[in-house]
Structures are given as structure tokens and as C-alpha cells.
Design a protein around this motif. Structure first.
Motif, PDB file in Angstrom:
ATOM      1  N   TYR A 121      10.547  13.867  -5.610  1.00 54.29           N
ATOM      2  CA  TYR A 121      11.859  13.465  -5.089  1.00 54.29           C
ATOM      3  C   TYR A 121      11.709  12.498  -3.913  1.00 54.29           C
ATOM      4  N   LEU A 122      10.869  12.866  -2.944  1.00 50.92           N
ATOM      5  CA  LEU A 122      10.684  12.022  -1.753  1.00 50.92           C
ATOM      6  C   LEU A 122      10.092  10.664  -2.113  1.00 50.92           C
ATOM      7  N   ALA A 123       9.173  10.657  -3.087  1.00 52.19           N
ATOM      8  CA  ALA A 123       8.566   9.387  -3.508  1.00 52.19           C
ATOM      9  C   ALA A 123       9.613   8.466  -4.114  1.00 52.19           C
ATOM     10  N   ARG A 147      12.907  18.015 -15.024  1.00 47.51           N
ATOM     11  CA  ARG A 147      13.793  19.175 -15.163  1.00 47.51           C
ATOM     12  C   ARG A 147      14.840  19.235 -14.058  1.00 47.51           C
ATOM     13  N   ASP A 148      14.467  18.795 -12.874  1.00 50.24           N
ATOM     14  CA  ASP A 148      15.352  18.907 -11.705  1.00 50.24           C
ATOM     15  C   ASP A 148      16.372  17.766 -11.718  1.00 50.24           C
ATOM     16  N   VAL A 149      17.669  18.120 -11.696  1.00 50.48           N
ATOM     17  CA  VAL A 149      18.713  17.091 -11.785  1.00 50.48           C
ATOM     18  C   VAL A 149      18.714  16.160 -10.579  1.00 50.48           C
ATOM     19  N   SER A 150      18.351  16.675  -9.390  1.00 50.27           N
ATOM     20  CA  SER A 150      18.346  15.812  -8.199  1.00 50.27           C
ATOM     21  C   SER A 150      17.248  14.750  -8.298  1.00 50.27           C
ATOM     22  N   VAL A 151      16.128  15.093  -8.939  1.00 47.81           N
ATOM     23  CA  VAL A 151      15.052  14.112  -9.130  1.00 47.81           C
ATOM     24  C   VAL A 151      15.478  13.074 -10.165  1.00 47.81           C
ATOM     25  N   ARG A 152      16.170  13.518 -11.220  1.00 47.81           N
ATOM     26  CA  ARG A 152      16.684  12.551 -12.203  1.00 47.81           C
ATOM     27  C   ARG A 152      17.673  11.583 -11.554  1.00 47.81           C
ATOM     28  N   GLN A 153      18.472  12.110 -10.629  1.00 49.53           N
ATOM     29  CA  GLN A 153      19.423  11.258  -9.900  1.00 49.53           C
ATOM     30  C   GLN A 153      18.689  10.164  -9.130  1.00 49.53           C
ATOM     31  N   ARG A 154      17.607  10.543  -8.453  1.00 51.82           N
ATOM     32  CA  ARG A 154      16.828   9.547  -7.692  1.00 51.82           C
ATOM     33  C   ARG A 154      16.149   8.552  -8.626  1.00 51.82           C
ATOM     34  N   ARG A 161       0.829  -1.210   0.000  1.00 50.95           N
ATOM     35  CA  ARG A 161       0.000   0.000   0.000  1.00 50.95           C
ATOM     36  C   ARG A 161       0.863   1.260   0.000  1.00 50.95           C
ATOM     37  N   ALA A 162       1.951   1.225   0.792  1.00 49.95           N
ATOM     38  CA  ALA A 162       2.867   2.372   0.829  1.00 49.95           C
ATOM     39  C   ALA A 162       3.475   2.611  -0.551  1.00 49.95           C
ATOM     40  N   CYS A 163       3.839   1.521  -1.213  1.00 52.69           N
ATOM     41  CA  CYS A 163       4.419   1.625  -2.566  1.00 52.69           C
ATOM     42  C   CYS A 163       3.411   2.238  -3.535  1.00 52.69           C
ATOM     43  N   ASN A 164       2.175   1.786  -3.472  1.00 55.83           N
ATOM     44  CA  ASN A 164       1.144   2.321  -4.375  1.00 55.83           C
ATOM     45  C   ASN A 164       0.878   3.798  -4.108  1.00 55.83           C
ATOM     46  N   GLN A 165       0.901   4.169  -2.823  1.00 54.99           N
ATOM     47  CA  GLN A 165       0.692   5.572  -2.471  1.00 54.99           C
ATOM     48  C   GLN A 165       1.833   6.438  -3.010  1.00 54.99           C
ATOM     49  N   LEU A 166       3.062   5.959  -2.848  1.00 63.35           N
ATOM     50  CA  LEU A 166       4.218   6.697  -3.372  1.00 63.35           C
ATOM     51  C   LEU A 166       4.163   6.789  -4.892  1.00 63.35           C
ATOM     52  N   GLY A 167       3.654   5.729  -5.529  1.00 58.72           N
ATOM     53  CA  GLY A 167       3.531   5.729  -6.984  1.00 58.72           C
ATOM     54  C   GLY A 167       2.663   6.863  -7.491  1.00 58.72           C
ATOM     55  N   GLN A 168       1.667   7.263  -6.687  1.00 59.74           N
ATOM     56  CA  GLN A 168       0.798   8.372  -7.090  1.00 59.74           C
ATOM     57  C   GLN A 168       1.538   9.709  -7.062  1.00 59.74           C
ATOM     58  N   PHE A 169       2.587   9.770  -6.245  1.00 60.14           N
ATOM     59  CA  PHE A 169       3.348  11.018  -6.150  1.00 60.14           C
ATOM     60  C   PHE A 169       4.383  11.159  -7.262  1.00 60.14           C
ATOM     61  N   LEU A 170       4.662  10.092  -7.996  1.00 54.28           N
ATOM     62  CA  LEU A 170       5.717  10.140  -9.007  1.00 54.28           C
ATOM     63  C   LEU A 170       5.420  11.146 -10.114  1.00 54.28           C
ATOM     64  N   GLN A 171       4.134  11.442 -10.320  1.00 53.81           N
ATOM     65  CA  GLN A 171       3.765  12.411 -11.358  1.00 53.81           C
ATOM     66  C   GLN A 171       3.127  13.670 -10.764  1.00 53.81           C
ATOM     67  N   HIS A 172       3.364  13.890  -9.469  1.00 55.30           N
ATOM     68  CA  HIS A 172       2.798  15.060  -8.792  1.00 55.30           C
ATOM     69  C   HIS A 172       3.476  16.333  -9.284  1.00 55.30           C
ATOM     70  N   ARG A 173       2.746  17.433  -9.280  1.00 52.48           N
ATOM     71  CA  ARG A 173       3.313  18.693  -9.790  1.00 52.48           C
ATOM     72  C   ARG A 173       4.380  19.260  -8.849  1.00 52.48           C
ATOM     73  N   GLU A 174       4.367  18.841  -7.574  1.00 56.67           N
ATOM     74  CA  GLU A 174       5.361  19.335  -6.618  1.00 56.67           C
ATOM     75  C   GLU A 174       6.663  18.544  -6.761  1.00 56.67           C
ATOM     76  N   THR A 175       7.759  19.250  -7.059  1.00 60.94           N
ATOM     77  CA  THR A 175       9.052  18.584  -7.255  1.00 60.94           C
ATOM     78  C   THR A 175       9.495  17.847  -5.995  1.00 60.94           C
ATOM     79  N   ASN A 176       9.303  18.463  -4.829  1.00 62.08           N
ATOM     80  CA  ASN A 176       9.741  17.833  -3.581  1.00 62.08           C
ATOM     81  C   ASN A 176       9.047  16.494  -3.346  1.00 62.08           C
ATOM     82  N   LEU A 177       7.767  16.416  -3.679  1.00 59.08           N
ATOM     83  CA  LEU A 177       7.037  15.160  -3.496  1.00 59.08           C
ATOM     84  C   LEU A 177       7.545  14.085  -4.457  1.00 59.08           C
TER      85      LEU A 177
END
Length: 711
Positions: free
Chosen positions: A347-349, A381-388, A329-345
Motif C-alpha cells: 500500500y505505502l509503495a 485481495r485488499d480493496v484499499s491496495v486495489r484503490q491505490r 533510485r527511490a522509485c526502483n526501491q518502491l518497485g521492489q515493495f509492490l510484490q512484498h508479502r506485507e500488505t502495508n508495504l
């Protein structure tokens, strides 16, 4: 807080501040300040009968002048005298001045301690609060010696007011962080745990912070906190926002307390009591359910608070790694954040899913998001997100998707940022990607492409084109890991060892990947992390066992949880023993867990840097090394290495723009050690001068040794 009387406005202070603001130049400001300092000095020397109001006003002016960046060498005694006043505003200014300007070596400490003792004994909650705040702000060893035994008594006393309990808990936390050996464990420890049941949520919040820190070093003493924390968390997550009105933040009940309780529970394994465990599971399910509900407000504060609790709950689920349903369930919830408009979310996902990918219960669920992660790699666009995204692709990789992931990484490598290329090459060196000659020939293309785009990277990372005969220099690779966390640590004809590490303050986690490069099974495969007696007292390492059989062409993973208790000089040894084709194999390599991994970068202005530099002027605090450059003296690579070392790279601080300066704090469980570094290159002579200053000679020496090897 007591009411402020009409005369406490300090008109003279307001006029002085206005004059400073109206100065047209720095010279005019200095002239006005010098005039005021002369006036204050004459008042203090000449008028022995100054009333409390005047003392307060002049002390306040001195404090303001100090905050403008000017040295203050008088007025300390007048500030101490204000502590004996019975007026709140006068006592408050006295404590404020002392908290900011009096250092722990001051001759006035004894007088200050006597005034604090009087206020703590007064039972006046306002005065007790001021005294506790001062102790916490100064936080010196002398303060701990004087009050560490007294504050726990105030904290657990039945007649202590709630506001004082809050201050006492946070004050004790501060003293424990600076001088843990001076805070005595005793009867109060069992009583402080019960503050988790206190009716005042402010007390509970402060107590949770204190108990979490104490439990990290003394888990047995505070294990009863688990059931109480679960009980309190349950009451919060099942309450409506109207039930906790004073502690509800944008429709989220007590989010800060919820996060702290979830962090406390991460100090322990899953509860053994079935009832407590069931209640905790219900709490976590409720938090996951609430994440699916429509937002109750469009304000960003609402989503931030809600997501803070959610991510901490997911961290606890990952830490326990015992409930398959919750992990998926945690994985599925994080999966929803992968396309969120907030860059920080996003990244954390990606970061959290990297950890979920290492769990046997959630690995398959993570793999279902492969297309989304690949898309993030191409479009983010964010290099730190591409790194993750690169990290997650590697973490989710297995035999079923290796070809797809390698193809995407190879395609991406042509346009990837320089900072990411090194890690992609390291990942492509792992045995997953050598399971056929097709991939071996694609790897040839990778080498040629790197020679065109990044010749330094190609020569430093790709050791050989013969996969069966590759042997790495283990010591050389160990030094390369000082400034990076991922890559190949060791490789020979049989075995490849890869690492992926992450560190945060005094904690870390290392994933060790063992790859069988042959077509024959490894039997009785036993990796062991060995620490010397000295190292065992400074570094806590917890390793999870691995499967004793490693099939040909397969890879197994081992997780090492790391806690830095105190500073250390040496590195652990990783010993690996196994049988291959009837022959016993035994090899050892240094594990790159070095002191600089526990750096937290610190930003500083030029003035702050050199002021602190002067304070660390004791010969035992400085270590300097002048050495010949071993690599090309490239400014951009030097900057990347200093940042990779862990310190902040401070731009426009050194008067010589060719020099590099950095600052950071080494975090250990028992203390924090500030560190300043200065690297001066001499291009003509092809030499460097490296200077390190810390409050501890051995730390300066070790950091200097580690960093000197990088250039």
C-alpha cells in the motif's frame, strides 16, 4: 525515579480492586462501589488528621472508580493537598488525579498552579518532571497562560538535567499545539535549535519534535536547524548499531529520531549550502543502500524500523524533487515493495509512487512498473491496495500507455468494488482517454455497462455522450467533492478540469489536471487560485506554475500544496484565462477545499460519545437542520457519504439503529476542534434531521451546511 518504600503497596486498594473483579453482576459492582464511596466520603469529612498515605490510598480508589466509568464529585481538594507532600508517591498520585479529573474551569486551578510553580522552582528533577507532565496532560489555555513563559527558560537553562529537558520540550510542544498565541518567541528559540547537538539522544528526539512544529509556522526563526539536523542525521545513518546501543532498536540505530529529523527537513526546501546539501544527499543514498542489505534480524520489529526510516527518506526525496538520481533510485526501491508479502508495504509503495509519477525526473521510472501494478489490480485481495493501484495507473498514464491502461480499467470495471467504480469512471473522463473516436465508442460501452451494473453511478457521473457539447453544473459538482477527493470538477466544449486530492491532518495536496479537448493549442494558459482576505489568513496555498501552452488533445498538471491554519467558511476560486483561436477565454470555478477535508476520524464507545455530546450542550455549540431528502434514502450510500465526509462512522452507538452517528477532529495549525454528528432519517416523511456539535459555533454551522447538501 525514587525508590518505592515497603508501605507504598496500598493493600486496601488491591483488596478493593479484587472485590470489583470478583463481582458477578453489574449491580453487585455498583453496590460495592457505592459502599466504598460512602466510606471514603466519611473519611474525608470526619478525619481531619488523615496522613498522606491514607489520602493517597483513597484518592487512588477514586481514580480507579472514575476509570470504571462512574462520576466522581469529591476528593479533588485532597488530591491538591497531596501536591504539597515531599514524598514522591503521594505527589505522583495527586498529579495523576488532577491530570485525569480536574477540568480547566475548576476553581482549584489557582491552587494547582501554585503547587506546580513551587515544584518547578524546587530544582528537584523528579518533582519538576511530575509538574511538567501534569501541565502537558491538562494542556489547557489557563496552564499555557501560567507557564508558557517559564518552560522555555527551563528548557534552555545550562543546569537543567536531561530528563527534565525532555519533559520541558514535550510540555512546550503540547502548549504550543493548544495555544500557539500564548507561547512567546524570543531569545530561547535560537538556543533551542542547538539542542539538536545535545549528547543525550532523548533530549534531541524531544527537541526535534518541538522544532518541527515551531518551524511549520515560523520557518525563518528555525532555518538554522537544517544544517544541524543534517549533521545529526549523518552521524546516525553512518554509525554502527553498537555505537548507539541505548537507542538502537533491533539493529537499527535511533529509528525514531531519524524519522523525526527527516520530517523536520521536509519543512524546508533543499539546503542552499553545497556542503550541507552534499552531506544530506550522502545520508539519503546511505539509507537507500541499507535498504538493499540483507536483514540483520528476522524479527518484524527490525523490518518495521528499517522501513520507517526508508519511507520517510523517500518522502524527503519527493518533497525536494531536485535530485534525479535519488528520485529514480527511490522509485526502483518502491518497485521492489509492490510484490512484498506485507500488505502495508504494498500500500505505502503504491501511494508513494503516485507522488513520484508527478515528477518530471521519475515519471519514466514509474512507468516501468506498469505490468506489476496491473497485476496488483487483478489479484490484490485488499480493496484499499486495489484503490491505490487504480490511482497509480492514472498517475503514470500518458500518450504512450493510455490505450493499455484504459483497456485494463474497462475490463476491471465489470468486477470492481462499488467504492472504486466511481473513481475509475472519473479517471476515464479525462482527456487522455478521448484522443480518438475508437476510445469514444469504448466509452459508450462503459456507459451501457454502468447502466446495467450501477445505474445511480452512471446517471450521476456520466453527464453526456456528446464530448464536444458537454457542460457541467459547477456548483453541483463542487458539492459532490465534499465527500470525495477525485473526479471531474468542470467541463465545457473546450476544457476539462479534473482533481485528485489527498489530505492528512491539517495538510493537503491537490493535483489539478487541465485537459484541452480541442485540436487547437491553448495559448497564455494561466490558472490562478484566488483567496479572499479572510481566507488568506486561514488557508495557506502554494501553487506550482504550469506551461502557458497546452497542445490540442493534451493535458497539463498543476500541484497545489495546502495548509489549514485555522477554521474557514468559504472556498478558494480557481480562475483560468487563455486564448483559443484568437479568442480570450476566462472562467472561474470554486475549488473544493472545504473544512471537512481536515477531519481525522475518531472511534468512540457509546458511553464516551454521549458523555461528550452532553459536554457540548451549549446552544452556541449545536447546529441542527431538518430538510427534505434530495436523493434516494439508501442506508449504505448514507454510510459511505458520512465516511467520505471525514468522520468515523460509529456503529451500535445510537439507541435507534436507523440513526447514523459520527465523530472526528478538525485539525488546523492553530488548534484542534472535536466534532460529533447525528443524522436521523425519517423514511416515511422522506426527511432528515442533522445535528452537529463542536466547540465552535461557526464550525458547527459550516459542517452542517456542507453535509446537508449530500442527502
Amino acid at each position: 525515579m525514587p525508590a518505592v518504600s515497603k508501605g507504598d503497596g496500598m493493600r486496601g486498594l488491591a483488596v478493593f480492586i479484587s472485590d470489583i473483579r470478583n463481582c458477578k453482576s453489574k449491580e453487585a459492582e455498583i453496590k460495592r462501589i457505592n459502599k466504598e464511596l460512602a466510606n471514603i466520603r466519611s473519611k474525608f469529612k470526619g478525619d481531619k488528621a488523615l496522613d498522606g498515605y491514607s489520602k493517597k490510598k483513597y484518592v487512588c480508589k477514586l481514580l480507579f472508580i472514575f476509570l470504571l466509568g462512574h462520576d466522581i464529585d469529591f476528593g479533588h481538594m485532597e488530591a491538591v493537598n497531596l501536591l504539597s507532600s515531599n514524598r514522591y508517591t503521594e505527589k505522583q498520585i495527586g498529579y495523576l488525579f488532577i491530570s485525569v479529573l480536574v477540568n480547566s474551569n475548576s476553581e482549584l486551578i489557582r491552587l494547582i498552579n501554585n503547587a506546580i510553580k513551587n515544584d518547578l522552582a524546587s530544582r528537584n528533577p523528579t518533582f519538576m518532571g511530575l509538574a511538567l507532565h501534569c501541565i502537558a496532560n491538562v494542556g489547557s489555555r489557563e496552564m499555557a497562560e501560567a507557564f508558557a513563559g517559564e518552560i522555555p527558560k527551563i528548557l534552555v537553562a545550562g543546569d537543567t538535567m536531561d530528563s527534565v529537558k525532555q519533559s520541558a520540550a514535550l510540555c512546550l510542544l503540547r502548549l504550543y499545539r493548544t495555544s500557539p498565541d500564548l507561547v512567546p518567541m524570543g531569545d530561547w528559540t535560537s538556543r533551542v535549535v542547538h539542542l539538536l547537538n545535545d549528547q543525550h539522544l532523548g533530549v534531541v528526539t524531544a527537541a526535534t519534535s518541538l522544532i518541527t512544529t515551531l518551524a511549520q509556522k515560523n520557518p525563518e526563526e528555525f532555518k538554522t536547524s537544517v544544517s544541524l539536523a543534517v549533521s545529526r542525521l549523518s552521524r546516525i545513518v553512518t554509525s554502527a548499531s553498537t555505537d548507539l546501543q541505548d537507542y538502537t532498536y533491533y539493529f537499527v540505530p535511533a529509528p525514531w529520531l531519524s524519522v523525526k529529523l527527516l520530517r523536520l527537513l521536509q519543512c524546508y526546501p533543499p539546503p542552499e549550502d553545497p556542503a550541507v546539501r552534499g552531506r544530506l544527499t550522502e545520508c539519503l543514498e546511505t539509507i537507500l543502500n541499507k535498504a538493499q542489505e540483507p536483514p540483520k534480524s528476522k524479527k518484524v520489529q527490525h523490518s518495521n524500523a528499517k522501513n520507517a526510516v526508508l519511507f520517510e527518506a523517500i518522502s524527503l526525496i519527493i518533497h525536494h524533487d531536485s535530485e534525479p538520481n535519488l528520485l529514480v533510485r527511490a522509485c526502483n526501491q518502491l518497485g521492489q515493495f509492490l510484490q512484498h508479502r506485507e500488505t502495508n508495504l504494498r500500500y505505502l509503495a503504491l501511494e508513494s509512487m503516485c507522488t513520484l509519477a508527478s515528477s518530471e525526473f521519475s515519471h519514466e521510472a514509474v512507468k516501468t512498473h506498469i505490468e506489476t501494478v496491473i497485476n496488483a489490480l487483478k489479484t490484490e485481495r485488499d480493496v484499499s491496495v486495489r484503490q491505490r493501484a487504480v490511482d497509480l495507473l492514472y498517475a503514470m498514464c500518458d500518450r504512450s500507455n493510455a490505450q493499455q491502461i484504459v483497456a485494463e480499467m474497462l475490463n476491471y470495471l465489470e468486477t470492481a468494488d462499488y467504492s472504486i467504480r466511481e473513481e475509475i469512471v472519473s479517471y476515464l473522463c479525462f482527456p487522455y482517454f478521448f484522443h480518438s473516436w475508437l476510445w469514444y465508442h469504448k466509452y459508450h460501452l462503459l456507459i451501457r455497462m454502468l447502466h446495467r451494473t450501477s445505474p445511480d453511478l452512471a446517471s450521476s457521473e456520466v453527464v453526456s455522450e456528446e464530448p464536444a457539447d458537454t457542460v457541467h453544473d459547477a456548483d453541483e459538482l463542487f458539492h459532490k467533492f465534499v465527500c470525495k477527493n477525485n473526479g471531474v470538477l468542470f467541463e465545457n466544449q473546450l476544457l476539462q478540469i479534473g482533481l485528485k486530492s489527498e489530505f492528512r491532518q491539517n495538510l493537503g495536496r491537490m493535483f489539478i489536471f487541465y485537459g484541452n479537448k480541442t485540436s487547437t493549442q491553448f495559448l497564455n494558459f494561466t490558472p490562478t487560485v484566488i483567496c479572499s482576505d479572510d481566507l488568506q489568513s486561514s488557508l495557506n496555498l502554494q501553487t506550482k506554475p504550469v506551461d502557458p501552452t497546452v497542445d490540442g488533445g493534451a493535458q497539463v498538471q498543476q500541484v497545489v500544496n495546502i495548509e489549514c491554519v485555522s477554521d474557514f467558511m468559504e472556498a478558494p476560486i480557481l480562475n483560468i484565462q487563455f486564448r483559443y483561436g484568437g479568442t480570450f477565454q476566462n472562467l472561474s470555478v470554486k475549488l473544493p477545499i472545504t473544512l471537512n477535508k481536515f477531519f481525522q476520524p475518531t472511534e468512540m464507545s457509546s458511553q464516551d460519545f454521549f458523555q461528550r455530546w452532553k459536554q457540548l450542550s451549549n446552544p452556541k455549540q449545536e447546529v441542527q437542520n431538518i430538510f427534505k431528502a434530495k436523493h434516494p434514502m439508501d442506508a449504505e450510500i448514507t454510510k459511505a457519504k458520512i465516511i467520505g465526509f471525514g468522520s468515523a462512522l460509529l456503529e451500535e452507538v445510537d439507541p435507534n439503529p436507523a440513526n447514523f452517528v459520527g465523530a472526528g477532529i478538525i485539525h488546523t495549525k492553530t488548534t484542534q476542534i472535536g466534532c460529533l454528528l447525528r443524522l436521523e432519517p425519517n423514511l416515511q416523511a422522506q426527511m432528515y434531521r442533522l445535528t452537529l456539535r463542536t466547540s465552535k459555533e461557526a464550525v458547527s454551522q459550516r459542517l452542517c451546511e456542507l453535509l446537508s447538501e449530500q442527502f
